[in-house]
Motif scaffolding. Structure first.
Motif, PDB file in Angstrom:
ATOM      1  N   SER A   1       0.837  -1.202   0.000  1.00  0.00           N
ATOM      2  CA  SER A   1       0.000   0.000   0.000  1.00  0.00           C
ATOM      3  C   SER A   1       0.872   1.252   0.000  1.00  0.00           C
ATOM      4  O   SER A   1       1.919   1.302   0.661  1.00  0.00           O
ATOM      5  CB  SER A   1      -0.917   0.005   1.228  1.00  0.00           C
ATOM      6  OG  SER A   1      -1.572   1.247   1.365  1.00  0.00           O
ATOM      7  N   PHE A   2       0.431   2.263  -0.766  1.00  0.00           N
ATOM      8  CA  PHE A   2       1.133   3.541  -0.796  1.00  0.00           C
ATOM      9  C   PHE A   2       1.169   4.165   0.589  1.00  0.00           C
ATOM     10  O   PHE A   2       2.142   4.834   0.966  1.00  0.00           O
ATOM     11  CB  PHE A   2       0.435   4.468  -1.797  1.00  0.00           C
ATOM     12  CG  PHE A   2       1.054   5.832  -1.908  1.00  0.00           C
ATOM     13  CD1 PHE A   2       2.203   6.034  -2.650  1.00  0.00           C
ATOM     14  CD2 PHE A   2       0.484   6.926  -1.258  1.00  0.00           C
ATOM     15  CE1 PHE A   2       2.774   7.293  -2.742  1.00  0.00           C
ATOM     16  CE2 PHE A   2       1.043   8.176  -1.352  1.00  0.00           C
ATOM     17  CZ  PHE A   2       2.191   8.365  -2.105  1.00  0.00           C
ATOM     18  N   GLU A   3       0.116   3.939   1.375  1.00  0.00           N
ATOM     19  CA  GLU A   3       0.035   4.540   2.710  1.00  0.00           C
ATOM     20  C   GLU A   3       1.056   3.954   3.674  1.00  0.00           C
ATOM     21  O   GLU A   3       1.342   4.557   4.713  1.00  0.00           O
ATOM     22  CB  GLU A   3      -1.384   4.350   3.271  1.00  0.00           C
ATOM     23  CG  GLU A   3      -2.470   5.010   2.447  1.00  0.00           C
ATOM     24  CD  GLU A   3      -2.250   6.523   2.301  1.00  0.00           C
ATOM     25  OE1 GLU A   3      -1.783   7.138   3.281  1.00  0.00           O
ATOM     26  OE2 GLU A   3      -2.524   7.064   1.229  1.00  0.00           O
ATOM     27  N   ASP A   4       1.618   2.759   3.360  1.00  0.00           N
ATOM     28  CA  ASP A   4       2.613   2.157   4.238  1.00  0.00           C
ATOM     29  C   ASP A   4       3.991   2.771   4.082  1.00  0.00           C
ATOM     30  O   ASP A   4       4.902   2.481   4.858  1.00  0.00           O
ATOM     31  CB  ASP A   4       2.710   0.646   3.962  1.00  0.00           C
ATOM     32  CG  ASP A   4       1.463  -0.096   4.431  1.00  0.00           C
ATOM     33  OD1 ASP A   4       0.770   0.428   5.321  1.00  0.00           O
ATOM     34  OD2 ASP A   4       1.188  -1.189   3.902  1.00  0.00           O
ATOM     35  N   LEU A   5       4.162   3.609   3.069  1.00  0.00           N
ATOM     36  CA  LEU A   5       5.448   4.246   2.855  1.00  0.00           C
ATOM     37  C   LEU A   5       5.698   5.319   3.913  1.00  0.00           C
ATOM     38  O   LEU A   5       4.759   5.940   4.405  1.00  0.00           O
ATOM     39  CB  LEU A   5       5.500   4.892   1.464  1.00  0.00           C
ATOM     40  CG  LEU A   5       5.528   3.942   0.269  1.00  0.00           C
ATOM     41  CD1 LEU A   5       5.294   4.714  -1.012  1.00  0.00           C
ATOM     42  CD2 LEU A   5       6.855   3.207   0.212  1.00  0.00           C
TER      43      LEU A   5
ATOM     44  N   PRO B   1       6.481   8.992   5.404  1.00  0.00           N
ATOM     45  CA  PRO B   1       5.959  10.277   4.900  1.00  0.00           C
ATOM     46  C   PRO B   1       6.867  10.940   3.881  1.00  0.00           C
ATOM     47  O   PRO B   1       6.395  11.480   2.886  1.00  0.00           O
ATOM     48  CB  PRO B   1       5.828  11.123   6.183  1.00  0.00           C
ATOM     49  CG  PRO B   1       5.713  10.125   7.284  1.00  0.00           C
ATOM     50  CD  PRO B   1       6.508   8.941   6.882  1.00  0.00           C
ATOM     51  N   GLU B   2       8.195  10.895   4.117  1.00  0.00           N
ATOM     52  CA  GLU B   2       9.093  11.566   3.175  1.00  0.00           C
ATOM     53  C   GLU B   2       9.099  10.884   1.811  1.00  0.00           C
ATOM     54  O   GLU B   2       9.309  11.528   0.780  1.00  0.00           O
ATOM     55  CB  GLU B   2      10.516  11.646   3.743  1.00  0.00           C
ATOM     56  CG  GLU B   2      11.150  10.299   4.046  1.00  0.00           C
ATOM     57  CD  GLU B   2      10.887   9.828   5.465  1.00  0.00           C
ATOM     58  OE1 GLU B   2      11.768   9.138   6.005  1.00  0.00           O
ATOM     59  OE2 GLU B   2       9.827  10.157   6.026  1.00  0.00           O
ATOM     60  N   VAL B   3       8.850   9.551   1.797  1.00  0.00           N
ATOM     61  CA  VAL B   3       8.804   8.839   0.521  1.00  0.00           C
ATOM     62  C   VAL B   3       7.531   9.211  -0.233  1.00  0.00           C
ATOM     63  O   VAL B   3       7.553   9.446  -1.453  1.00  0.00           O
ATOM     64  CB  VAL B   3       8.885   7.318   0.747  1.00  0.00           C
ATOM     65  CG1 VAL B   3       8.853   6.581  -0.586  1.00  0.00           C
ATOM     66  CG2 VAL B   3      10.142   6.964   1.522  1.00  0.00           C
ATOM     67  N   ARG B   4       6.407   9.277   0.495  1.00  0.00           N
ATOM     68  CA  ARG B   4       5.144   9.662  -0.153  1.00  0.00           C
ATOM     69  C   ARG B   4       5.256  11.068  -0.741  1.00  0.00           C
ATOM     70  O   ARG B   4       4.782  11.340  -1.847  1.00  0.00           O
ATOM     71  CB  ARG B   4       3.992   9.586   0.853  1.00  0.00           C
ATOM     72  CG  ARG B   4       3.687   8.174   1.335  1.00  0.00           C
ATOM     73  CD  ARG B   4       2.289   8.081   1.918  1.00  0.00           C
ATOM     74  NE  ARG B   4       2.077   8.977   3.033  1.00  0.00           N
ATOM     75  CZ  ARG B   4       2.310   8.620   4.306  1.00  0.00           C
ATOM     76  NH1 ARG B   4       2.751   7.404   4.599  1.00  0.00           N
ATOM     77  NH2 ARG B   4       2.102   9.472   5.293  1.00  0.00           N
ATOM     78  N   GLN B   5       5.892  11.979   0.004  1.00  0.00           N
ATOM     79  CA  GLN B   5       6.057  13.342  -0.489  1.00  0.00           C
ATOM     80  C   GLN B   5       6.922  13.365  -1.740  1.00  0.00           C
ATOM     81  O   GLN B   5       6.622  14.058  -2.711  1.00  0.00           O
ATOM     82  CB  GLN B   5       6.678  14.219   0.600  1.00  0.00           C
ATOM     83  CG  GLN B   5       6.886  15.677   0.166  1.00  0.00           C
ATOM     84  CD  GLN B   5       7.536  16.513   1.274  1.00  0.00           C
ATOM     85  OE1 GLN B   5       7.708  16.047   2.391  1.00  0.00           O
ATOM     86  NE2 GLN B   5       7.885  17.732   0.944  1.00  0.00           N
TER      87      GLN B   5
ATOM     88  N   ILE C   1       7.281  11.013  -3.968  1.00  0.00           N
ATOM     89  CA  ILE C   1       6.527  10.480  -5.114  1.00  0.00           C
ATOM     90  C   ILE C   1       5.474  11.480  -5.572  1.00  0.00           C
ATOM     91  O   ILE C   1       5.268  11.674  -6.778  1.00  0.00           O
ATOM     92  CB  ILE C   1       5.889   9.124  -4.738  1.00  0.00           C
ATOM     93  CG1 ILE C   1       6.998   8.082  -4.464  1.00  0.00           C
ATOM     94  CG2 ILE C   1       4.961   8.636  -5.849  1.00  0.00           C
ATOM     95  CD1 ILE C   1       6.482   6.764  -3.970  1.00  0.00           C
ATOM     96  N   ASP C   2       4.781  12.133  -4.617  1.00  0.00           N
ATOM     97  CA  ASP C   2       3.724  13.089  -4.981  1.00  0.00           C
ATOM     98  C   ASP C   2       4.272  14.268  -5.770  1.00  0.00           C
ATOM     99  O   ASP C   2       3.558  14.868  -6.584  1.00  0.00           O
ATOM    100  CB  ASP C   2       3.023  13.600  -3.711  1.00  0.00           C
ATOM    101  CG  ASP C   2       2.086  12.555  -3.116  1.00  0.00           C
ATOM    102  OD1 ASP C   2       1.634  11.673  -3.889  1.00  0.00           O
ATOM    103  OD2 ASP C   2       1.813  12.615  -1.916  1.00  0.00           O
TER     104      ASP C   2
END
Length: 828
Positions: free
Chosen positions: A393-397, A399-403, A405-406
């Motif tokens: 899941s993307f949510e398991d990444l 926070p800095e990784v999600r940012q 990618i976004d």
């Protein structure tokens, strides 16, 4: 001679040939050294390495550490593999006795990182060492008498072949005094008359399983700010999980979570094991079996507090039999979670842990020891790269990784949204046309050309109907693919990700290849040609040929397809259907045009023997397609599937020998029923053998001399199976005699110890014992009776279950005073 007599003679000839082949194989097996037949080790030109094994220091006090070092000086142009090499040959350091010592390191460590390079022998990328490499392992001295013995086995390879080299070692000293012992064939045996006939033995080889190293989970690298060129800071998910399966059957799922000190809570790590019905694991306090254990191999920004790991529920009592005694074990069923509290270090910005967990999953029949190593949170990691296991899941990444990618944005001219609807329809049509010349479809394309040649004498309406039927088959598959992509999110070519689909597809392609090669005649007119080319094209055959061609095309992609399919997958379902309709229409358009203008067929060559040659060449191309698909079929299905193809080919040959024009109607149908029944039975058995967990599998342990001595000294009967992966007769014996319910019951009732001597890659110790038993071939089964271990019972070559049970019953019933001569007479 009548056709029926000719058919009978053919079948009798085949039976005689099979019997002759079996007899020749048996004589060959009895008079051939199988090790020399299948191995190149004795004749390899590979230069010998210099293997040096030392213990440093040579003497120590109780409580001190000593280091076992194994150094290999590798000849120029040669290499050896890393211990972490995935599959294939790799060094093996077997410690058979470590009396008075306790391992400090769980595994051997190297003085350098392995080089990753393509391996022409293994046909894949492997981890290798060149010139010189040293492995070390530290031990803590725990007793006054120290004995460390074993054997180092190391493959030395060049561009042509590999050769296995073996170096035994033994070190013995009294704590505070130095000393070494002379090397023997497997390391000198040191016995103690007071301890028993065979002395004190410590065996480190386990019976089951291997370590699962999940340490290289997906992570984000940060620049190294510590000044060390070999370290970097990496961020891993705070959650980790992995399933344990045996032949596809779920055994357990393990998961771990690092919970930082958020909302004022104490930072902690939780580890959970969820087990299938009938399976259990052991508690932290288990006394008789491998207990569950946890070890922090790295802590970053954290330290372990004084508390112990705690389970969320108390363990249950499991009653088991250990020989003739009954013991009570401490176990957990279904779901259990262990928790360990941590302390955050002052001024720590990021936190992370590297954890190693050792536990064992057991049922009534078997135990599976498992070791898991993984990272959670932020840790310093050696090296520049970490392998990627992306979370589900993307949510398991983090926070800095999600940012990160976004913030990624495609340039406007790179986006699929920059192209108009009309252009995508044109792209789809052109992409469909190009699919006709993709390598996947070329065999069918050649057959279609032959179909056009045969249509030259047909009426225009017949030609149009046949090509419309072919086009309908093409478009129907594209409509099915559109449905799968819209509703099941299946990617282009995704059907070939299914093992079941691949096995069915391989069987169909193989059957069609045999038809093109003249083995038998397809009963459907016009379906990818026929064996003799005498059938006229039929509408059903034309439709199925279109279906077949489209399915074969799905692994291939080409110009316009990638962009078009990515755009179509994001559109409303009706737009997706329209896009795939245009793809199908494009692929079918050449045949629709030829159907509309049948006079164009006149430009094709006239029918002749060239048509037969084209069909035969197409048959070989389809066989090449079979080989290609087999390369990515799941490994456990590969050999059973090839066996199914062999039987399928024989069944189709049977059908080809009894055409309706040469045999009676009764014989015709009996022939078909027998062929189909044989194929279905073999396919069912092969699939079941590949997927079924063998409940009668004996609890095999790896054979070595020390394990044999230990079991014999404990008064147990020992059963040894000398086998190899390349030995077909060995597999027959194992499936029909050794791993059967009756044998399993007898082994369990009498506490017989089953050992497997795997001679697949050659082994100096196993070769020594084969010579001892005056055997030059395998299979060989040896039984050491509990009361007469000096006079083992041998069963050579192929045998039935009844023969094995008879010898096992004899072994367990021999009284201590039984003489060797009388026992030999009974065994005969």
């Amino acid at each position: 001679m009548s056709p029926m007599s000719r058919l009978t003679c053919v079948r009798l000839s085949c039976c005689l040939a099979l019997l002759l082949a079996g007899f020749t194989t048996t004589v060959f097996a009895q008079n051939t050294d199988f090790g020399k037949l299948f191995l190149l080790t004795e004749e390899s030109d590979t230069s010998e390495p210099e293997i040096t094994i030392t213990l440093n220091p040579e003497t120590a006090q109780v409580g001190d550490e000593v280091t076992l070092s194994i150094t290999a000086s590798i000849p120029k142009g040669s290499f050896t593999y890393s211990l972490e090499n995935k599959g294939g040959a790799k060094p093996n350091f077997r410690v058979t006795d470590a009396s008075g010592l306790e391992p400090v390191d769980e595994e051997f460590q190297t003085d350098q990182e392995a080089e990753s390079s393509y391996d022409a022998l293994a046909e894949k990328t492997s981890l290798k060492y060149f010139e010189k490499v040293t492995w070390t392992r530290r031990y803590k001295v725990t007793g006054p008498q120290v004995l460390l013995a074993g054997k180092a086995s190391m493959p030395i390879c060049d561009a042509v072949s590999c050769q296995m080299f073996h170096e035994p070692f033994q070190f013995e000293f009294e704590a505070g005094e130095s000393g070494t012992a002379d090397d023997g064939a497997f390391g000198s045996l040191v016995t103690d008359e007071e301890d028993g006939a065979f002395g004190s033995l410590v065996a480190e080889d386990g019976a089951f399983g291997a370590e699962v190293d999940a340490s290289e989970d997906w992570g984000l690298s940060e620049p190294n700010r510590s000044g060390s060129g070999s370290m970097s800071i990496k961020t891993f998910p705070f959650n980790w999980s992995q399933e344990v399966t045996v032949d596809g059957k779920f055994i357990a799922k393990v998961s771990a979570t690092l919970k930082p000190d958020e909302s004022g809570q104490t930072p902690r790590v939780q580890f959970t094991a969820e087990m299938a019905d009938g399976w259990h694991t052991y508690s932290l306090d288990e006394k008789y079996s491998q207990k569950t254990s946890f070890e922090f191999t790295d802590l970053h920004g954290l330290k372990a507090d004084v508390s112990e790991w705690k389970s969320d529920k108390p363990p249950e009592t499991y009653t088991a039999e250990l020989g003739k005694e009954t013991i009570e074990q401490s176990v957990h069923y279904k779901v259990v979670t262990w928790t360990k509290n941590l302390e955050r270090l002052p001024e720590a910005e990021n936190v992370g842990v590297e954890l190693k967990v050792a536990l064992q999953f057991c049922s009534e029949l078997a135990c599976l020891p498992q070791t898991f190593k993984f990272r959670l949170g932020t840790l310093p990691v050696a090296g520049e790269q970490v392998a990627a296991d992306f979370p589900a899941s993307f949510e398991d990444l983090p926070p800095e990784v999600r940012q990160f990618i976004d913030e990624i944005r495609l340039n406007e001219n790179e986006s699929i949204r920059s192209i108009s609807f009309g252009m995508y329809m044109i792209y789809a049509f052109l992409g469909g046309i190009i699919l006709n010349v993709m390598p996947c479809v070329l065999p069918v394309l050649a057959i279609k050309v032959l179909s056009f040649v045969k249509q030259a004498g047909e009426s225009r309406s017949r030609i149009v109907a046949l090509n419309i039927a072919y086009s309908a088959g093409v478009i129907s598959i594209f409509m099915i693919l559109a449905t799968l992509i819209s509703l099941a999110s299946l990617a282009w070519g995704g059907l070939f990700q299914s093992t079941t689909f691949n096995m069915v597809m391989v069987s169909i392609i193989f059957a069609m290849a045999l038809s093109l090669l003249g083995v038998y005649e397809l009963p459907i007119p016009g379906l990818v040609g026929s064996a003799h080319g005498q059938q006229k094209d039929g509408l059903t055959g034309a439709f199925l040929t279109g279906v077949f061609a489209t399915v074969l095309a799905t692994p291939c992609s080409g110009p316009f397809l990638g962009t078009t399919l990515a755009w179509a997958a994001q559109q409303p379902i009706m737009v997706t259907y329209l896009t795939f309709f245009m793809l199908g229409l494009g692929m079918a358009s050449p045949y629709l045009i030829l159907g509309a203008f049948p006079q164009a067929i006149k430009f094709l060559p006239k029918p002749g023997t060239w048509m037969v040659r084209v069909k035969e060449i197409s048959g070989f191309i389809l066989l090449a397609t079979v080989i290609f698909i087999l390369t990515y079929v799941e490994e456990k299905f590969r050999v059973p599937l090839m066996f199914v193809l062999l039987v399928l080919g024989f069944s189709l040959w049977m059908i080809g020998q009894a055409p309706a024009t040469l045999v009676s109607k009764k014989t015709y149908w009996m022939n078909r029923v027998a062929a189909i029944s044989l194929t279905v039975a073999v396919a069912f058995y092969s699939y079941r053998s590949a997927t079924h967990v063998h409940e009668s599998e004996l609890p095999w342990r790896p054979f070595n001399t020390f394990t044999l001595m230990e079991a014999s000294s404990e008064g147990k009967t020992v059963l040894i199976d000398f086998t190899a992966d390349w030995c077909i007769n060995c597999k027959v014996v194992e499936n029909t005699a050794l791993n059967t319910p009756a044998t399993y019951k007898l082994v369990e009732e009498h506490d017989i110890v089953p050992l497997v001597a795997d001679y697949t890659d050659g082994d100096e110790e196993i070769a020594f014992w084969l010579d001892k038993f005056e055997s030059k071939s395998i299979p060989l089964t040896v039984i050491f009776p509990a009361n007469r271990p000096q006079n083992p019972i041998l069963i050579r070559d192929l045998y039935l279950q009844d023969a094995l049970l008879e010898k096992l019953n004899l072994a367990v019933s021999l009284p201590p005073e039984q003489t060797a001569a009388k026992a030999d007479a009974n065994a005969q």
